[in-house]
Write a protein that holds these residues in place. Structure first.
Motif, PDB file in Angstrom:
ATOM      1  N   LYS A 150       0.831  -1.207   0.000  1.00  0.00           N
ATOM      2  CA  LYS A 150       0.000   0.000   0.000  1.00  0.00           C
ATOM      3  C   LYS A 150       0.866   1.258   0.000  1.00  0.00           C
ATOM      4  O   LYS A 150       0.525   2.258  -0.623  1.00  0.00           O
ATOM      5  N   GLN A 151       2.004   1.203   0.695  1.00  0.00           N
ATOM      6  CA  GLN A 151       2.912   2.345   0.769  1.00  0.00           C
ATOM      7  C   GLN A 151       3.934   2.358  -0.369  1.00  0.00           C
ATOM      8  O   GLN A 151       4.851   3.171  -0.366  1.00  0.00           O
ATOM      9  N   SER A 152       3.795   1.430  -1.319  1.00  0.00           N
ATOM     10  CA  SER A 152       4.729   1.292  -2.456  1.00  0.00           C
ATOM     11  C   SER A 152       6.172   1.097  -2.001  1.00  0.00           C
ATOM     12  O   SER A 152       7.110   1.593  -2.621  1.00  0.00           O
ATOM     13  N   LYS A 153       6.347   0.376  -0.900  1.00  0.00           N
ATOM     14  CA  LYS A 153       7.677   0.064  -0.387  1.00  0.00           C
ATOM     15  C   LYS A 153       8.034  -1.368  -0.767  1.00  0.00           C
ATOM     16  O   LYS A 153       7.148  -2.215  -0.947  1.00  0.00           O
ATOM     17  N   PRO A 154       9.320  -1.655  -0.897  1.00  0.00           N
ATOM     18  CA  PRO A 154       9.720  -3.019  -1.256  1.00  0.00           C
ATOM     19  C   PRO A 154       9.382  -4.021  -0.150  1.00  0.00           C
ATOM     20  O   PRO A 154       9.476  -3.702   1.036  1.00  0.00           O
ATOM     21  N   VAL A 155       8.978  -5.207  -0.565  1.00  0.00           N
ATOM     22  CA  VAL A 155       8.656  -6.283   0.370  1.00  0.00           C
ATOM     23  C   VAL A 155       9.850  -7.234   0.405  1.00  0.00           C
ATOM     24  O   VAL A 155      10.229  -7.773  -0.634  1.00  0.00           O
ATOM     25  N   PRO A 156      10.462  -7.425   1.580  1.00  0.00           N
ATOM     26  CA  PRO A 156      11.595  -8.360   1.654  1.00  0.00           C
ATOM     27  C   PRO A 156      11.167  -9.757   1.208  1.00  0.00           C
ATOM     28  O   PRO A 156      10.082 -10.222   1.563  1.00  0.00           O
ATOM     29  N   PRO A 157      12.006 -10.414   0.409  1.00  0.00           N
ATOM     30  CA  PRO A 157      11.647 -11.768  -0.043  1.00  0.00           C
ATOM     31  C   PRO A 157      11.727 -12.778   1.093  1.00  0.00           C
ATOM     32  O   PRO A 157      12.484 -12.596   2.054  1.00  0.00           O
ATOM     33  N   ALA A 158      10.948 -13.827   0.981  1.00  0.00           N
ATOM     34  CA  ALA A 158      10.979 -14.921   1.956  1.00  0.00           C
ATOM     35  C   ALA A 158      12.305 -15.669   1.831  1.00  0.00           C
ATOM     36  O   ALA A 158      12.947 -15.661   0.779  1.00  0.00           O
ATOM     37  N   ILE A 159      12.706 -16.306   2.922  1.00  0.00           N
ATOM     38  CA  ILE A 159      13.924 -17.105   2.924  1.00  0.00           C
ATOM     39  C   ILE A 159      13.609 -18.505   3.450  1.00  0.00           C
ATOM     40  O   ILE A 159      12.681 -18.689   4.230  1.00  0.00           O
ATOM     41  N   SER A 160      14.381 -19.469   3.008  1.00  0.00           N
ATOM     42  CA  SER A 160      14.211 -20.855   3.449  1.00  0.00           C
ATOM     43  C   SER A 160      15.060 -21.119   4.680  1.00  0.00           C
ATOM     44  O   SER A 160      16.123 -20.511   4.854  1.00  0.00           O
ATOM     45  N   ALA A 161      14.589 -22.029   5.522  1.00  0.00           N
ATOM     46  CA  ALA A 161      15.305 -22.359   6.749  1.00  0.00           C
ATOM     47  C   ALA A 161      14.972 -23.783   7.167  1.00  0.00           C
ATOM     48  O   ALA A 161      13.997 -24.372   6.697  1.00  0.00           O
ATOM     49  N   THR A 162      15.779 -24.315   8.056  1.00  0.00           N
ATOM     50  CA  THR A 162      15.558 -25.630   8.649  1.00  0.00           C
ATOM     51  C   THR A 162      15.307 -25.441  10.136  1.00  0.00           C
ATOM     52  O   THR A 162      16.111 -24.816  10.829  1.00  0.00           O
ATOM     53  N   PHE A 163      14.177 -25.963  10.607  1.00  0.00           N
ATOM     54  CA  PHE A 163      13.804 -25.841  12.019  1.00  0.00           C
ATOM     55  C   PHE A 163      13.799 -27.220  12.670  1.00  0.00           C
ATOM     56  O   PHE A 163      13.482 -28.227  12.045  1.00  0.00           O
ATOM     57  N   LEU A 164      14.111 -27.224  13.958  1.00  0.00           N
ATOM     58  CA  LEU A 164      13.999 -28.412  14.790  1.00  0.00           C
ATOM     59  C   LEU A 164      12.622 -28.414  15.439  1.00  0.00           C
ATOM     60  O   LEU A 164      12.211 -27.405  16.016  1.00  0.00           O
ATOM     61  N   VAL A 165      11.890 -29.505  15.326  1.00  0.00           N
ATOM     62  CA  VAL A 165      10.613 -29.638  16.025  1.00  0.00           C
ATOM     63  C   VAL A 165      10.950 -29.815  17.502  1.00  0.00           C
ATOM     64  O   VAL A 165      11.646 -30.762  17.878  1.00  0.00           O
ATOM     65  N   ASP A 166      10.491 -28.872  18.347  1.00  0.00           N
ATOM     66  CA  ASP A 166      10.885 -28.854  19.748  1.00  0.00           C
ATOM     67  C   ASP A 166       9.645 -28.792  20.639  1.00  0.00           C
ATOM     68  O   ASP A 166       9.110 -27.714  20.904  1.00  0.00           O
ATOM     69  N   THR A 167       9.218 -29.946  21.121  1.00  0.00           N
ATOM     70  CA  THR A 167       8.033 -30.001  21.977  1.00  0.00           C
ATOM     71  C   THR A 167       8.289 -29.385  23.350  1.00  0.00           C
ATOM     72  O   THR A 167       7.360 -29.189  24.124  1.00  0.00           O
ATOM     73  N   GLY A 168       9.542 -29.059  23.660  1.00  0.00           N
ATOM     74  CA  GLY A 168       9.874 -28.422  24.926  1.00  0.00           C
ATOM     75  C   GLY A 168       9.884 -26.904  24.859  1.00  0.00           C
ATOM     76  O   GLY A 168      10.022 -26.241  25.874  1.00  0.00           O
ATOM     77  N   ALA A 169       9.746 -26.350  23.661  1.00  0.00           N
ATOM     78  CA  ALA A 169       9.755 -24.890  23.493  1.00  0.00           C
ATOM     79  C   ALA A 169       8.324 -24.368  23.489  1.00  0.00           C
ATOM     80  O   ALA A 169       7.511 -24.799  22.669  1.00  0.00           O
ATOM     81  N   ASP A 170       8.015 -23.445  24.392  1.00  0.00           N
ATOM     82  CA  ASP A 170       6.677 -22.839  24.414  1.00  0.00           C
ATOM     83  C   ASP A 170       6.383 -22.111  23.108  1.00  0.00           C
ATOM     84  O   ASP A 170       5.271 -22.158  22.596  1.00  0.00           O
ATOM     85  N   THR A 171       7.387 -21.392  22.616  1.00  0.00           N
ATOM     86  CA  THR A 171       7.207 -20.484  21.492  1.00  0.00           C
ATOM     87  C   THR A 171       8.201 -20.801  20.390  1.00  0.00           C
ATOM     88  O   THR A 171       9.344 -21.175  20.662  1.00  0.00           O
ATOM     89  N   THR A 172       7.776 -20.625  19.161  1.00  0.00           N
ATOM     90  CA  THR A 172       8.662 -20.804  18.020  1.00  0.00           C
ATOM     91  C   THR A 172       9.747 -19.739  18.058  1.00  0.00           C
ATOM     92  O   THR A 172       9.477 -18.566  18.313  1.00  0.00           O
ATOM     93  N   MET A 173      10.979 -20.172  17.828  1.00  0.00           N
ATOM     94  CA  MET A 173      12.132 -19.278  17.874  1.00  0.00           C
ATOM     95  C   MET A 173      12.897 -19.348  16.567  1.00  0.00           C
ATOM     96  O   MET A 173      12.984 -20.408  15.942  1.00  0.00           O
ATOM     97  N   VAL A 174      13.456 -18.207  16.179  1.00  0.00           N
ATOM     98  CA  VAL A 174      14.251 -18.098  14.963  1.00  0.00           C
ATOM     99  C   VAL A 174      15.600 -17.517  15.357  1.00  0.00           C
ATOM    100  O   VAL A 174      15.675 -16.650  16.235  1.00  0.00           O
ATOM    101  N   SER A 175      16.652 -17.967  14.701  1.00  0.00           N
ATOM    102  CA  SER A 175      17.970 -17.420  15.032  1.00  0.00           C
ATOM    103  C   SER A 175      17.993 -15.922  14.747  1.00  0.00           C
ATOM    104  O   SER A 175      17.404 -15.449  13.776  1.00  0.00           O
ATOM    105  N   GLU A 176      18.671 -15.190  15.630  1.00  0.00           N
ATOM    106  CA  GLU A 176      18.780 -13.742  15.450  1.00  0.00           C
ATOM    107  C   GLU A 176      19.402 -13.399  14.105  1.00  0.00           C
ATOM    108  O   GLU A 176      18.964 -12.466  13.430  1.00  0.00           O
ATOM    109  N   GLN A 177      20.414 -14.143  13.710  1.00  0.00           N
ATOM    110  CA  GLN A 177      21.102 -13.879  12.440  1.00  0.00           C
ATOM    111  C   GLN A 177      20.137 -14.016  11.264  1.00  0.00           C
ATOM    112  O   GLN A 177      20.128 -13.192  10.354  1.00  0.00           O
TER     113      GLN A 177
END
Length: 146
Positions: free
Chosen positions: A31-58
């Motif tokens: 709507k603001q005619s700004k660029p949309v960052p493209p999606a990136i692929s990643a590999t996640f570990l299924v972690d039943t001990g984690a309350d919340t989904t986490m992504v590496s800061e990098q």
């Protein structure tokens, strides 16, 4: 219902995902005619001990998104006082090899340093609660139904 068959790897139960700006943020940027960052692929570990989904800061920095807020988390490595971490609103897509993708258009994830984990993130119980996970230890296999 789609079923994604998964193999258990040396690092655990791994899933391929795509991360990008949340659907509301994409709409605002368009709507603001700004660029949309493209999606990136990643590999996640299924972690039943984690309350919340986490992504590496990098990985979150590479997306170029601004955090929406901050929160304090307590983990096995933070001690009882915990640590403050950034919260991001993103779109997350589970990309099984055979089944159709499972899309969350707007989900909040935590950005944390995931050093020496061998993965880009942790798929936590906040998203696993919307799936059926079946783990077959003797066959080193699992499946996710959604």
């Amino acid at each position: 219902m789609p079923v994604a068959d998964l193999r258990v790897h040396r690092n655990g139960l791994l899933v391929e995902v795509s991360l990008g700006p949340s659907a509301p943020l994409r709409a605002l940027l368009w709507k603001q005619s700004k660029p949309v960052p493209p999606a990136i692929s990643a590999t996640f570990l299924v972690d039943t001990g984690a309350d919340t989904t986490m992504v590496s800061e990098q990985l979150m920095r590479s997306l170029g998104l601004a955090p929406t807020s901050q929160t304090r988390v307590i983990t096995s490595t933070t001690g009882t006082k915990g640590e403050v971490c950034d919260v991001y609103g993103i779109e997350l897509i589970l990309l099984p090899h055979v089944a159709q993708p499972r899309r969350w258009g707007a989900v909040e994830v935590l950005a944390r340093p995931l050093l020496n984990q061998g993965t880009d993130g942790l798929l936590g119980r906040d998203l696993l609660a919307q799936l059926v996970l079946t783990y077959d230890g003797p066959r080193a296999a699992a499946n996710i139904t959604y």
